[in-house]
Design a protein around this motif. Structure first.
Motif, short mmCIF file in Angstrom:
data_model
loop_
_atom_site.label_atom_id
_atom_site.label_comp_id
_atom_site.label_asym_id
_atom_site.label_seq_id
_atom_site.Cartn_x
_atom_site.Cartn_y
_atom_site.Cartn_z
N VAL A 57 1.01 -1.43 0.18
CA VAL A 57 -0.43 -0.18 -0.48
C VAL A 57 0.99 1.36 0.26
N ARG A 58 0.60 2.54 -0.44
CA ARG A 58 1.38 3.32 -0.12
C ARG A 58 0.30 4.38 0.70
N THR A 59 1.64 4.72 1.76
CA THR A 59 1.04 5.49 2.87
C THR A 59 0.99 7.33 2.50
N SER A 60 -0.15 7.96 3.84
CA SER A 60 -0.51 8.82 3.37
C SER A 60 0.91 9.73 3.16
N GLY A 61 2.34 9.08 3.73
CA GLY A 61 3.26 10.36 3.85
C GLY A 61 3.91 9.68 2.40
N HIS A 63 4.89 7.26 0.82
CA HIS A 63 5.76 5.76 1.20
C HIS A 63 4.93 4.65 0.65
N VAL A 64 5.99 3.66 0.13
CA VAL A 64 5.65 2.17 -0.18
C VAL A 64 5.22 1.36 1.07
N PHE A 65 4.84 0.51 1.25
CA PHE A 65 4.30 -0.38 2.63
C PHE A 65 4.33 -1.54 2.35
N LYS A 66 4.91 -2.26 1.82
CA LYS A 66 5.12 -3.80 1.89
C LYS A 66 5.38 -5.33 2.85
N VAL A 67 3.80 -5.75 3.27
CA VAL A 67 4.73 -6.66 3.75
C VAL A 67 5.84 -7.82 3.95
N ASP A 68 6.03 -7.74 2.25
CA ASP A 68 7.38 -8.71 2.58
C ASP A 68 9.02 -8.47 2.16
N ALA A 69 8.64 -7.24 2.69
CA ALA A 69 9.89 -5.99 2.50
C ALA A 69 9.93 -6.20 4.64
N GLN A 70 8.87 -7.00 4.64
CA GLN A 70 9.29 -6.69 6.01
C GLN A 70 9.93 -7.90 6.88
N SER A 100 8.55 0.41 21.27
CA SER A 100 9.68 -0.98 22.08
C SER A 100 9.75 -1.99 21.58
N HIS A 101 9.62 -2.88 20.73
CA HIS A 101 9.43 -3.95 19.88
C HIS A 101 10.42 -3.90 18.54
N PRO A 102 11.42 -3.52 18.61
CA PRO A 102 12.25 -3.77 18.04
C PRO A 102 11.94 -4.09 16.57
N SER A 103 11.66 -5.15 16.74
CA SER A 103 11.09 -7.04 16.04
C SER A 103 9.99 -6.26 15.29
N VAL A 104 8.67 -6.07 15.67
CA VAL A 104 8.07 -5.13 15.28
C VAL A 104 7.44 -4.13 14.06
N ARG A 105 6.78 -4.31 13.37
CA ARG A 105 6.89 -3.00 12.39
C ARG A 105 5.02 -2.98 12.47
N MET A 106 4.59 -1.64 12.48
CA MET A 106 3.40 -1.64 12.34
C MET A 106 2.65 -0.54 11.27
N ILE A 107 1.72 -0.83 10.95
CA ILE A 107 0.97 0.10 9.57
C ILE A 107 -0.38 0.05 9.95
N GLY A 108 -1.54 1.37 9.76
CA GLY A 108 -2.76 1.37 9.93
C GLY A 108 -3.26 1.61 8.89
N LEU A 109 -4.40 0.74 8.25
CA LEU A 109 -5.14 0.99 7.48
C LEU A 109 -6.32 2.03 7.87
N THR A 110 -6.55 2.66 6.94
CA THR A 110 -7.91 3.29 7.11
C THR A 110 -9.31 3.05 5.67
N TYR A 111 -9.92 2.67 6.74
CA TYR A 111 -11.20 2.01 5.92
C TYR A 111 -12.16 2.69 5.90
N GLU A 112 -12.60 3.99 5.74
CA GLU A 112 -13.27 4.68 5.35
C GLU A 112 -12.59 5.95 3.88
N ARG A 134 -5.03 4.41 3.14
CA ARG A 134 -6.43 4.77 2.94
C ARG A 134 -6.12 3.63 2.27
N VAL A 135 -7.17 2.39 2.83
CA VAL A 135 -7.50 1.48 1.52
C VAL A 135 -8.85 0.91 1.40
#
Length: 188
Positions: A57-61, A63-70, A100-112, A134-135
Motif C-alpha cells: 500500500v502507498r502510505t499517506s506520507g 512511501h510504499v509499505f510492503k509486507v514482503d519487505a518486512q 518499544s519492540h524492535p522486532s515489530v513493524r506497524m501499519i494503520g489502514l484507514t477503512y473509510e 487508505r484502503v
C-alpha cells in the motif's frame, strides 16, 4: 397493534409492535449479535492463516509499505477510521508498543472514504508514529479482509508472524497485554 407470528429462533411465539414486545425483540437481536462476536473472539486463532500475506500500500506520507519487505519482523496491521472512538483510543498504545519492540513493524489502514487532505489533517491532530494508508476492501488480500462474519467491525487488528502468515486477528480495542502475550512469548 399488529400481531405477527414468529418462527425459528422466536419459537413460534406471537409478538406485536407494543413497546414490551419491541424491547424483547431488540434484546434477542442484541443477544444474537453478542454471541456471534463472542464466538468470533473466542475463535480468534481460527482466523489464523497458513497463506503468506501479500500486501502493498502507498502510505499517506507517499512511501510504499510492503509486507514482503518486512519479513523477519512481526507486523501489526490495524484497521481504523477517524470516526471510531475505540480506534483513536488504541492508537497511542499501538505506537508505543511498536516503538518499544524492535522486532515489530506497524501499519494503520484507514477503512473509510476520506479525502487525502482530511486524512493528513486528522493525522496532524492525532499523530500515530507509524505509517498509515487508505484502503478499500476490493484491493486487499483475502486473508486481510476487514469483515467479521460479514460485518465490518473496527478496530480490527491482524498480527503477522516474521515468516508472513496471520498469527492472530482481533476485533475491538486491543490492549498491550494481549499483544505482548503473542509477540513476546515467541520472539522480541
Amino acid at each position: 397493534m399488529t400481531n405477527r407470528t414468529g418462527s425459528g429462533w422466536l419459537n413460534g411465539t406471537q409478538w406485536s409492535d407494543r413497546p414490551r414486545d419491541v424491547a424483547l425483540m431488540k434484546c434477542r437481536v442484541r443477544w444474537l449479535v453478542g454471541m456471534a462476536v463472542l464466538l468470533g473472539v473466542s475463535m480468534g486463532n481460527a482466523f489464523a492463516s497458513e497463506t503468506k500475506v501479500d500486501l502493498s500500500v502507498r502510505t499517506s506520507g507517499g512511501h510504499v509499505f510492503k509486507v514482503d519487505a518486512q519479513r523477519g519482523h512481526w507486523i501489526i496491521i490495524n484497521y481504523w477510521a477517524t470516526w471510531c472512538e475505540a480506534c483513536r483510543d488504541e492508537m497511542p498504545m499501538l505506537a508505543a508498543f511498536a516503538a518499544s519492540h524492535p522486532s515489530v513493524r506497524m501499519i494503520g489502514l484507514t477503512y473509510e472514504n476520506i479525502a487525502p487532505a482530511a486524512l493528513r489533517q486528522f493525522l496532524a491532530a492525532h499523530p500515530t508514529g507509524y505509517p498509515v494508508a487508505r484502503v478499500s476492501e476490493d484491493k486487499l488480500p483475502r486473508a486481510l479482509k476487514p469483515t467479521y462474519f460479514g460485518i465490518h467491525a473496527l478496530p480490527l487488528t491482524y498480527v503477522i508472524t516474521p515468516d508472513g502468515v496471520v498469527a492472530k486477528r482481533w476485533v475491538g480495542e486491543l490492549d498491550r497485554t494481549k499483544l505482548q502475550a503473542l509477540v513476546g512469548k515467541r520472539h522480541n
